[in-house]
Scaffold this active site. Structure first.
Site, short mmCIF file in Angstrom:
data_model
loop_
_atom_site.label_atom_id
_atom_site.label_comp_id
_atom_site.label_asym_id
_atom_site.label_seq_id
_atom_site.Cartn_x
_atom_site.Cartn_y
_atom_site.Cartn_z
N HIS A 174 -26.75 -75.32 -62.46
CA HIS A 174 -27.56 -76.41 -61.88
C HIS A 174 -28.22 -77.17 -63.02
O HIS A 174 -29.32 -76.85 -63.44
CB HIS A 174 -28.60 -75.81 -60.92
CG HIS A 174 -29.39 -76.82 -60.16
ND1 HIS A 174 -29.93 -76.55 -58.91
CD2 HIS A 174 -29.75 -78.09 -60.45
CE1 HIS A 174 -30.60 -77.62 -58.49
NE2 HIS A 174 -30.51 -78.57 -59.42
N HIS A 187 -28.41 -81.36 -64.26
CA HIS A 187 -28.02 -82.78 -64.12
C HIS A 187 -27.89 -83.31 -65.54
O HIS A 187 -28.89 -83.31 -66.28
CB HIS A 187 -29.09 -83.55 -63.35
CG HIS A 187 -29.36 -82.98 -61.99
ND1 HIS A 187 -28.79 -83.48 -60.85
CD2 HIS A 187 -30.12 -81.91 -61.60
CE1 HIS A 187 -29.20 -82.77 -59.81
NE2 HIS A 187 -30.00 -81.80 -60.24
N HIS A 208 -28.06 -79.78 -52.83
CA HIS A 208 -29.49 -79.49 -52.97
C HIS A 208 -30.05 -79.37 -51.55
O HIS A 208 -29.85 -80.27 -50.71
CB HIS A 208 -30.21 -80.62 -53.67
CG HIS A 208 -30.02 -80.68 -55.16
ND1 HIS A 208 -28.80 -80.72 -55.76
CD2 HIS A 208 -30.94 -80.71 -56.16
CE1 HIS A 208 -28.96 -80.77 -57.07
NE2 HIS A 208 -30.24 -80.78 -57.35
N GLU A 258 -35.45 -77.45 -51.40
CA GLU A 258 -36.33 -77.62 -52.57
C GLU A 258 -37.66 -78.15 -52.01
O GLU A 258 -38.66 -77.44 -52.00
CB GLU A 258 -35.71 -78.61 -53.57
CG GLU A 258 -36.59 -78.90 -54.78
CD GLU A 258 -36.03 -80.01 -55.71
OE1 GLU A 258 -35.16 -80.79 -55.26
OE2 GLU A 258 -36.48 -80.09 -56.88
N ASP A 305 -31.98 -77.39 -64.35
CA ASP A 305 -32.12 -78.60 -63.53
C ASP A 305 -32.12 -79.87 -64.39
O ASP A 305 -31.09 -80.53 -64.51
CB ASP A 305 -33.38 -78.52 -62.66
CG ASP A 305 -33.29 -79.34 -61.38
OD1 ASP A 305 -32.22 -79.92 -61.12
OD2 ASP A 305 -34.29 -79.39 -60.63
N ASP A 306 -33.27 -80.22 -64.95
CA ASP A 306 -33.40 -81.41 -65.79
C ASP A 306 -34.20 -81.00 -67.04
O ASP A 306 -35.39 -81.32 -67.16
CB ASP A 306 -34.13 -82.52 -65.02
CG ASP A 306 -33.36 -82.92 -63.78
OD1 ASP A 306 -32.37 -83.66 -63.90
OD2 ASP A 306 -33.74 -82.46 -62.69
#
Ligand code: HPA
Ligand code: ZN
Length: 331
Positions: free
Chosen positions: A14, A16, A194, A197, A275-276
């Site tokens: 996961h 991005h 997703h 969340e 994630d980021d």
């Protein structure tokens, strides 16, 4: 444990790629492409990373992505992330990319796709990091726009293993994209989404029942529905949990309150992911370290998380085996 935490072989499921844009690269690419950022320095960019929720992050994330213009930009972005993988013993990574973030501002699919995939190829040979690519639809945009994006991706289908769903969750349930995901599966793509969340457990149910996902991205709100927890445990549907992201976006107030350990102890197939990473303060190793210290995970649980990352990946069982074997020698 045989060696320190960061040397555990692991997979990331996961991430991005646009969220790995570090402030230094954002400023450098803005200069290279003649773009004026609303920040005077790298420090000002970083200082802006104070988020109240998912949307306040997404506003900055989409603004930051504007500096990505050329094939070389996408190559440089992806290569920098893959070098981090190699340094942190991430042996395999399954990377999200957001075509609409780029095609909606006039960047052709070919440009970002070539830059990303060339870096992935080089990482396999030069860094020993394997990868897969997952195309994400932006759920705040229409189902028709997602379908058009899927059609644009068809000529590149051999390089894309799955489709996913990201961006603003609340108000954009998985059911909105049922027809797009039906078509994607008919075209041979696997699916992820997703869900859970910021959105309710019902969105996780929809992702499973309507989009027929192989795994749930985030999913931490599943604990609000015991029947859903039972289902996820029984079918071992993996959750790609992102601890530092959840704190930065205020899903939990602090790491000590994160439910990752609870989810593991309930029998769910939990994985740890970044994630980021450029926006949330860390890559894989930092996420592992954060949960280890705040939740007091045992060495066995840390190894279990690493094993889960391969088991939940889209690698074949034969490809997973050497990693699982290596991990079984750690305790
Ligand atoms: N959630 C939803 N959409 C996203 C995220 C996220 O954490 N990161 C990038 N797009
Ligand atoms: Zn995400």
């Amino acid at each position: 444990m045989r060696s320190p935490l960061t040397t555990l072989p692991k997979a990331e499921l996961h991430i991005h790629i646009e969220g790995s844009l570090e402030p230094e690269m954002m400023v450098a690419l803005a200069q290279r492409n003649g773009i004026t950022l609303p920040y005077a320095s790298v420090e000002e960019v970083r200082a802006a990373y104070q988020f109240e929720n998912l949307q306040s992050f997404l506003d900055l994330y989409y603004a930051g992505a504007q500096v990505l213009q050329t094939e070389q930009d996408f190559y440089d972005l992806t290569w920098a992330y893959l070098q981090k993988c190699a340094a942190q013993h991430v042996r395999h990574t399954e990377i999200f990319f957001d075509p609409q973030t780029h095609s909606d501002r006039g960047i052709p699919f070919e440009v970002f796709h070539s830059g990303i995939t060339q870096a992935l190829k080089d990482a396999k040979t030069e860094l020993g990091v394997s990868s897969a690519l997952i195309l994400c639809f932006l759920r705040h945009l229409s189902a028709e726009a997602a379908m058009a994006t899927l059609e644009q991706a068809l000529p590149y289908r051999d390089s894309i293993i799955a489709v996913g769903l990201d961006s603003s969750e609340l108000g954009h349930p998985p059911s909105k994209f049922q027809a797009v995901f039906d078509r994607a599966r008919a075209e041979g793509f696997l699916t992820v989404a997703h869900a859970g969340e910021e959105g309710p457990p019902e969105y996780v149910w929809e992702a499973i029942r309507l989009l027929k996902v192989s795994r749930i991205d985030h999913g931490v709100r599943c604990v609000e529905d015991p029947a859903l927890v039972d289902y996820l445990v029984e079918h071992q549907i993996p959750l790609t949990v992102c601890p530092l992201s959840n704190i930065k976006l205020c899903v939990f107030d602090e790491m000590a309150q994160h439910n990752l350990k609870q989810l593991m102890e309930l029998g769910l197939c939990v994985t740890v992911n970044s994630d980021d990473p450029a926006y949330f303060g860390g890559y894989m190793a930092e996420n592992f370290q954060a949960v280890e210290s705040a939740l007091g995970l045992t060495p066995e649980q840390l190894v279990q998380l690493a094993k889960n990352s391969f088991k939940a990946s889209f690698l074949s069982p034969a490809e997973q085996q050497p990693y699982l074997q290596e991990l079984s020698t750690y305790i």
